[in-house]
Design an enzyme around this catalytic site. Sequence first.
Site, PDB file in Angstrom:
ATOM      1  N   MET A  80      19.454  29.553  55.095  1.00 32.96           N
ATOM      2  CA  MET A  80      19.034  30.511  56.139  1.00 32.96           C
ATOM      3  C   MET A  80      20.058  31.640  56.279  1.00 32.96           C
ATOM      4  SD  MET A  80      16.140  29.226  57.349  1.00 32.96           S
ATOM      5  CE  MET A  80      15.807  28.959  55.613  1.00 32.96           C
ATOM      6  N   HIS A  81      20.227  32.408  55.183  1.00 31.45           N
ATOM      7  CA  HIS A  81      21.197  33.509  55.223  1.00 31.45           C
ATOM      8  C   HIS A  81      20.929  34.420  56.428  1.00 31.45           C
ATOM      9  CE1 HIS A  81      22.460  32.686  51.037  1.00 31.45           C
ATOM     10  NE2 HIS A  81      21.199  32.630  50.705  1.00 31.45           N
ATOM     11  N   ASP A  82      19.675  34.904  56.490  1.00 28.52           N
ATOM     12  CA  ASP A  82      19.337  35.912  57.504  1.00 28.52           C
ATOM     13  C   ASP A  82      19.185  35.291  58.883  1.00 28.52           C
ATOM     14  OD1 ASP A  82      17.142  37.680  55.165  1.00 28.52           O
ATOM     15  OD2 ASP A  82      19.322  37.551  55.335  1.00 28.52           O
TER      16      ASP A  82
END
Length: 309
Positions: free
Chosen positions: A237-239
């Site tokens: 879940m980078h963003d």
Amino acid sequence: MNRIPVVLDCDTGCDDAMAILTGLACPEMDIRAITTVAGNVELKYTSVNTLNLVDALGYEVPVAVGKDTPLFRPLTTAKEVHGEKGMGSVELPVSTRDFDSESAIDVIVREAKKAAGELHLVAVGPLTNIAHLMMTYPEVKPLIKHLTIMGGAIDGGNVTPCAEFNIHVDPEAARIVSESGVPQTWVTLDATMQATIDGAMIEELRGIDTKKAKVAVELLDFMVDRNKRFHVEGAVMHDGLALASVAMPSLLIGDKYFLTVETKGVETTGKTVVDVARVTGKPNNAFVTTGMDVEKFRAWMKEMIVNEA
Ligand code: RIB
Ligand code: CA
């Protein structure tokens, strides 16, 4: 409660979609507009993905279209990660709403003026729109309270050994933004690679009979499966971490450093050069992450997916 005014700039692919889905559900944030940029996939897809998702989730947040190519380079996409159109296997109803009549940067200026200096700008795609904004409307800079960027890495990269995708796509834009003087946080791979959702959490979500949970589970299933090709465990879940950190800054571990971006390297173009050892003597221009609180983040993600406002 005074909600935090936010504009999100994204290149909606799968993890951007997870950020939108959870960010819109966060009571502490008021996402006033979403702007789109080319990145994970072409602009036509990042834009319709965003509009269709916002509508499918039952919101009327304006969506404004931005730049379709990096400032000085051809676009390179990440279809191998997000699928041909960027949303994995997810098919959403086509929105009947129009995009905002103004361009992405004009919407950011509009919302910055409305927020009267309190706007949090969050960029989770290549920084093309943000650089374009700052070059076109430098007078908007004092109206941006804080800029949070998903991008870069103190150590490593996911496109080359030393470049992260968002920065690699448009390194010139990233350098312009790093030099802008706007207070900024860089949520780098050093943190986001820890921000994973595993199969066990997905199974906890699978039985929830809401549109939001079903879209989330389908996106997560796709990401977990696709990441196996890259020997990465779980859905990253980078963003989602970058956007969540606006509501919960304690999610992030890091410090203020001098950061710049290599734009002329042979092997190193797109590298975020972070002066961790403080050898340059240059002033700190960014808070840069070195880690994150993964359990706190997972709990937040689950709550935002489960809750029905
Ligand atoms: O490197 C990860 C970043 O690149 C994320 O924002 C992902 O959506 C892609 O844009
Ligand atoms: Ca993104």
